[in-house]
Design an enzyme around this catalytic site. Structure first.
Site, PDB file in Angstrom:
ATOM      1  N   HIS A 308       0.852  -1.188   0.000  1.00 35.18           N
ATOM      2  CA  HIS A 308       0.000   0.000   0.000  1.00 35.18           C
ATOM      3  C   HIS A 308       0.891   1.243   0.000  1.00 35.18           C
ATOM      4  O   HIS A 308       1.944   1.251   0.620  1.00 35.18           O
ATOM      5  CB  HIS A 308      -0.903   0.024   1.245  1.00 35.18           C
ATOM      6  CG  HIS A 308      -2.086   0.924   1.103  1.00 35.18           C
ATOM      7  ND1 HIS A 308      -2.018   2.265   1.342  1.00 35.18           N
ATOM      8  CD2 HIS A 308      -3.359   0.674   0.700  1.00 35.18           C
ATOM      9  CE1 HIS A 308      -3.205   2.817   1.131  1.00 35.18           C
ATOM     10  NE2 HIS A 308      -4.034   1.872   0.729  1.00 35.18           N
ATOM     11  N   ASP A 366      -7.894  -5.462  -0.004  1.00 35.08           N
ATOM     12  CA  ASP A 366      -8.346  -6.352  -1.082  1.00 35.08           C
ATOM     13  C   ASP A 366      -7.944  -7.800  -0.879  1.00 35.08           C
ATOM     14  O   ASP A 366      -8.324  -8.663  -1.674  1.00 35.08           O
ATOM     15  CB  ASP A 366      -7.766  -5.853  -2.416  1.00 35.08           C
ATOM     16  CG  ASP A 366      -8.316  -4.486  -2.774  1.00 35.08           C
ATOM     17  OD1 ASP A 366      -7.518  -3.570  -3.036  1.00 35.08           O
ATOM     18  OD2 ASP A 366      -9.549  -4.329  -2.720  1.00 35.08           O
TER      19      ASP A 366
HETATM   20  C1  SDX Z   1      -6.254  -0.010  -2.899  1.00 30.15           C
HETATM   21  O1  SDX Z   1      -4.528   4.521  -2.077  1.00 30.15           O
HETATM   22  C2  SDX Z   1      -5.441   3.901  -1.449  1.00 30.15           C
HETATM   23  O2  SDX Z   1      -5.821   4.241  -0.361  1.00 30.15           O
HETATM   24  C3  SDX Z   1      -6.001   2.696  -2.175  1.00 30.15           C
HETATM   25  C4  SDX Z   1      -6.997   1.843  -1.414  1.00 30.15           C
HETATM   26  C5  SDX Z   1      -8.288   2.591  -1.131  1.00 30.15           C
HETATM   27  O3  SDX Z   1      -9.002   2.203  -0.209  1.00 30.15           O
HETATM   28  O4  SDX Z   1      -8.620   3.509  -1.942  1.00 30.15           O
HETATM   29  O5  SDX Z   1      -6.436   1.424  -0.176  1.00 30.15           O
HETATM   30  C6  SDX Z   1      -7.396   0.610  -2.206  1.00 30.15           C
HETATM   31  O6  SDX Z   1      -5.997   0.328  -4.023  1.00 30.15           O
HETATM   32  C7  SDX Z   1      -5.388  -0.987  -2.152  1.00 30.15           C
HETATM   33  C8  SDX Z   1      -4.141  -1.457  -3.008  1.00 30.15           C
HETATM   34  C9  SDX Z   1      -4.632  -2.551  -3.947  1.00 30.15           C
HETATM   35  N1  SDX Z   1      -3.566  -2.914  -4.906  1.00 30.15           N
HETATM   36  C10 SDX Z   1      -2.930  -4.087  -4.836  1.00 30.15           C
HETATM   37  O7  SDX Z   1      -3.097  -4.900  -3.927  1.00 30.15           O
HETATM   38  C11 SDX Z   1      -1.983  -4.352  -6.008  1.00 30.15           C
HETATM   39  C12 SDX Z   1      -0.649  -4.883  -5.483  1.00 30.15           C
HETATM   40  N2  SDX Z   1       0.019  -3.800  -4.746  1.00 30.15           N
HETATM   41  C13 SDX Z   1       0.880  -2.946  -5.463  1.00 30.15           C
HETATM   42  O8  SDX Z   1       0.853  -2.866  -6.825  1.00 30.15           O
HETATM   43  C14 SDX Z   1       1.421  -1.763  -4.689  1.00 30.15           C
HETATM   44  O9  SDX Z   1       1.726  -2.196  -3.428  1.00 30.15           O
HETATM   45  C15 SDX Z   1       0.539  -0.535  -4.611  1.00 30.15           C
HETATM   46  C16 SDX Z   1       0.098  -0.078  -5.951  1.00 30.15           C
HETATM   47  C17 SDX Z   1      -0.671  -0.817  -3.772  1.00 30.15           C
HETATM   48  C18 SDX Z   1       1.334   0.581  -3.936  1.00 30.15           C
HETATM   49  O10 SDX Z   1       2.368   0.891  -4.794  1.00 30.15           O
HETATM   50  P1  SDX Z   1       3.440   2.039  -4.420  1.00 30.15           P
HETATM   51  O11 SDX Z   1       3.114   2.722  -3.154  1.00 30.15           O
HETATM   52  O12 SDX Z   1       3.636   2.893  -5.628  1.00 30.15           O
HETATM   53  O13 SDX Z   1       4.729   1.188  -4.123  1.00 30.15           O
HETATM   54  P2  SDX Z   1       5.758   0.764  -5.194  1.00 30.15           P
HETATM   55  O14 SDX Z   1       5.052   0.232  -6.402  1.00 30.15           O
HETATM   56  O15 SDX Z   1       6.722   1.890  -5.373  1.00 30.15           O
HETATM   57  O16 SDX Z   1       6.452  -0.472  -4.463  1.00 30.15           O
HETATM   58  C19 SDX Z   1       7.472  -0.237  -3.510  1.00 30.15           C
HETATM   59  C20 SDX Z   1       8.337  -1.484  -3.595  1.00 30.15           C
HETATM   60  C21 SDX Z   1       8.730  -1.844  -5.032  1.00 30.15           C
HETATM   61  O17 SDX Z   1       9.968  -2.528  -4.988  1.00 30.15           O
HETATM   62  P3  SDX Z   1      11.330  -1.677  -5.301  1.00 30.15           P
HETATM   63  O18 SDX Z   1      11.155  -1.084  -6.700  1.00 30.15           O
HETATM   64  O19 SDX Z   1      11.429  -0.604  -4.227  1.00 30.15           O
HETATM   65  O20 SDX Z   1      12.441  -2.712  -5.236  1.00 30.15           O
HETATM   66  O21 SDX Z   1       7.587  -2.633  -3.126  1.00 30.15           O
HETATM   67  C22 SDX Z   1       7.397  -3.552  -4.190  1.00 30.15           C
HETATM   68  C23 SDX Z   1       7.669  -2.828  -5.485  1.00 30.15           C
HETATM   69  O22 SDX Z   1       8.158  -3.717  -6.471  1.00 30.15           O
HETATM   70  N3  SDX Z   1       5.994  -3.994  -4.113  1.00 30.15           N
HETATM   71  C24 SDX Z   1       5.590  -5.253  -4.254  1.00 30.15           C
HETATM   72  C25 SDX Z   1       4.196  -5.209  -4.061  1.00 30.15           C
HETATM   73  N4  SDX Z   1       3.808  -3.958  -3.817  1.00 30.15           N
HETATM   74  C26 SDX Z   1       4.930  -3.201  -3.861  1.00 30.15           C
HETATM   75  N5  SDX Z   1       6.244  -6.387  -4.527  1.00 30.15           N
HETATM   76  C27 SDX Z   1       5.495  -7.519  -4.610  1.00 30.15           C
HETATM   77  N6  SDX Z   1       4.145  -7.564  -4.415  1.00 30.15           N
HETATM   78  C28 SDX Z   1       3.474  -6.427  -4.148  1.00 30.15           C
HETATM   79  N7  SDX Z   1       2.140  -6.463  -3.965  1.00 30.15           N
END
Ligand code: SDX
Length: 431
Positions: A308, A366
């Site tokens: 998140h 989720d």
């Molecule tokens: C919702 O914003 C809100 O409040 C949203 C929400 C709401 O109520 O409105 O809470 C609802 O959207 C919840 C999130 C649902 N999405 C997912 O579950 C999809 C999987 N999660 C990700 O794609 C990710 O965690 C996000 C999109 C939720 C957050 O992304 P960020 O904050 O932009 O973080 P990032 O992509 O920069 O990741 C940081 C690091 C990265 O690694 P590095 O590049 O630093 O090496 O963490 C890794 C990412 O690769 N990472 C993950 C991961 N999520 C982040 N690695 C593996 N699995 C994951 N799920």
């Protein structure tokens, strides 16, 4: 905005600029850069808005480090345990918990707006039967502005109020109609003698051929799911609604924009993607393979329902949802649901893996919701529509807050331009 005596000093090429610092009632201080470009001729750069406050708000506060979520100051776990969705709607819209009289009046107003204009049925007929329900909902919600002209003038507080009630009241009907259309069953009209969640379940699962009794266990679980998804400060879809609203677009068009943004798998679409992922994993012995893929930089796969932007601790909604999943499946007699077992083991293994611990990746809202929704009988394609149904009150509350702000202006970000500088046109024979 509160006055401030604090400031930050920014020095560029030997010239210093004082930037006011505002201290919120909760959360980090905010550096006011509104005059920066005018004074220093520079932009700030923050794609993804990781360090940027787009507005001030009094509706919802998230402490990502503590894993706290407050709606008008009330913790989500208390609201999920003690309140119900329409009462939370009132709280989000008007700022305070309602008295018994206020709640009864609000629930009556919502109940009496649950039917949609009969002509809207024709919109559904235009879609293929295999259309994703979100595609239908984006279209039908946007089309509401073609039917409810008497609540599209955003400068009229009364019309803003009517549009808010209409959207909260009609979303369950529209979402249920989208579902019925995709399964080829007749639409079911709302009933005024049912509560909000029961009405929605009946509109989804009742058929004209027989009577339908709503299971109170499922109705309570659905109401809790709606409460948990209602609002979440300036997430992507809410920011979309605010930006669309800043141009003066009508509320129905703005909410349709929010629905479209929520659909993405990184946002509201994650609940569908998460259950599909859990089913692909299939059994606990395949979990290490998928965890390895999630950690592999060269593999675009991510654990859906994990991570998140704000929560760097447990998402408090996921905690409640996990408890609800256990409770609902037990009450439904769905013993040892294999997908729930995979989810729990996946969570356990991921949280003990340094990759996820170091990046502070925890289950989010989720991760467990789809397990409950599937146990209720919904296909995965209906998970995000149900998220949109709930988040409509959050979008509308944030929309009302912004529209009522006399300081509100059109949102128009700038950019870091890396393209070509000016050059003359080249005739085709000289290229
Ligand atoms: C919702 O914003 C809100 O409040 C949203 C929400 C709401 O109520 O409105 O809470 C609802 O959207 C919840 C999130 C649902 N999405 C997912 O579950 C999809 C999987 N999660 C990700 O794609 C990710 O965690 C996000 C999109 C939720 C957050 O992304 P960020 O904050 O932009 O973080 P990032 O992509 O920069 O990741 C940081 C690091 C990265 O690694 P590095 O590049 O630093 O090496 O963490 C890794 C990412 O690769 N990472 C993950 C991961 N999520 C982040 N690695 C593996 N699995 C994951 N799920």
């Amino acid at each position: 905005m509160t006055e401030t005596t604090k400031s930050a000093t920014l020095t560029i090429d030997g010239t210093s600029y004082d930037l006011p610092i505002f201290t919120p009632t909760a959360g980090p201080d905010v550096v006011d850069i509104r005059k920066l470009y005018g004074q220093a001729g520079v932009f700030t750069y923050d794609p993804g808005f990781t360090s940027t406050a787009s507005c001030d708000s009094t509706i919802t506060f998230i402490d990502g480090d503590k894993g706290e979520l407050l709606h008008r100051g009330y913790p989500i776990d208390q609201l999920a345990a003690k309140s119900h969705f329409l009462e939370v709607c009132y709280l989000l819209l008007y700022g305070e918990l309602p008295t018994a009289t206020q709640l009864e009046d609000f629930e009556t107003r919502v109940t009496r707006h649950t039917m949609v204009h009969e002509q809207m049925i024709n919109f559904f007929r235009g879609f293929r039967r295999d259309a994703h329900p979100m595609a239908i909902i984006v279209g039908v919600v946007g089309a509401m502005s073609a039917f409810y002209h008497d609540s599209t003038d955003i400068n009229d507080p009364w019309q803003r109020e009517v549009a808010s009630i209409r959207l909260i009241a009609k979303m369950p009907t529209i979402v249920a109609m989208a579902y019925k259309y995709t399964v080829g069953q007749p639409f079911v009209y709302p009933r005024n003698d049912l509560d909000y969640a029961s009405n929605f379940l009946r509109m989804c699962f009742a058929v004209p051929a027989e009577d339908f009794e709503v299971n109170p266990i499922l109705s309570r679980a659905m109401d809790r799911i709606l409460t948990l998804h209602a609002d979440h400060e300036q997430n992507a879809s809410t920011s979309t609604v605010r930006l669309a609203s800043s141009s003066g677009a009508n509320p129905f068009a703005c909410i349709a924009a929010g629905v479209a943004c929520l659909w993405g798998p990184s946002h509201g679409g994650a609940n569908q993607a998460c259950l599909e992922m859990l089913k692909e994993i299939g059994s606990v012995d395949r979990i290490p393979e998928f965890i390895a893929r999630a950690k592999d930089k060269d593999d675009p796969f991510r654990l859906m329902g994990f991570g998140h932007r704000v929560y760097k601790n447990f998402d408090p909604r996921a905690t409640v949802m996990k408890q609800s999943a256990d409770e609902v499946l037990d009450l439904l007699g769905v013993e040892n649901n294999p997908i729930l077992q995979v989810a729990k083991e996946l969570e356990k293994q991921a949280l003990s893996d340094p990759y996820f611990a170091d990046k502070k990746l925890f289950p989010n809202v989720d991760f467990y919701s789809g397990i409950i929704l599937e146990a209720m009988g919904f296909p995965t394609s209906m998970f995000t529509p149900i998220f949109a149904l709930s988040r409509t009150v959050g979008w509308i509350s944030q929309w009302k807050e912004m529209i009522a702000d006399p300081q509100a202006k059109i949102g128009r970000p700038r950019q870091l331009y890396l393209g070509e500088t000016m050059r003359d046109y080249v005739d085709i024979e000289n290229r």
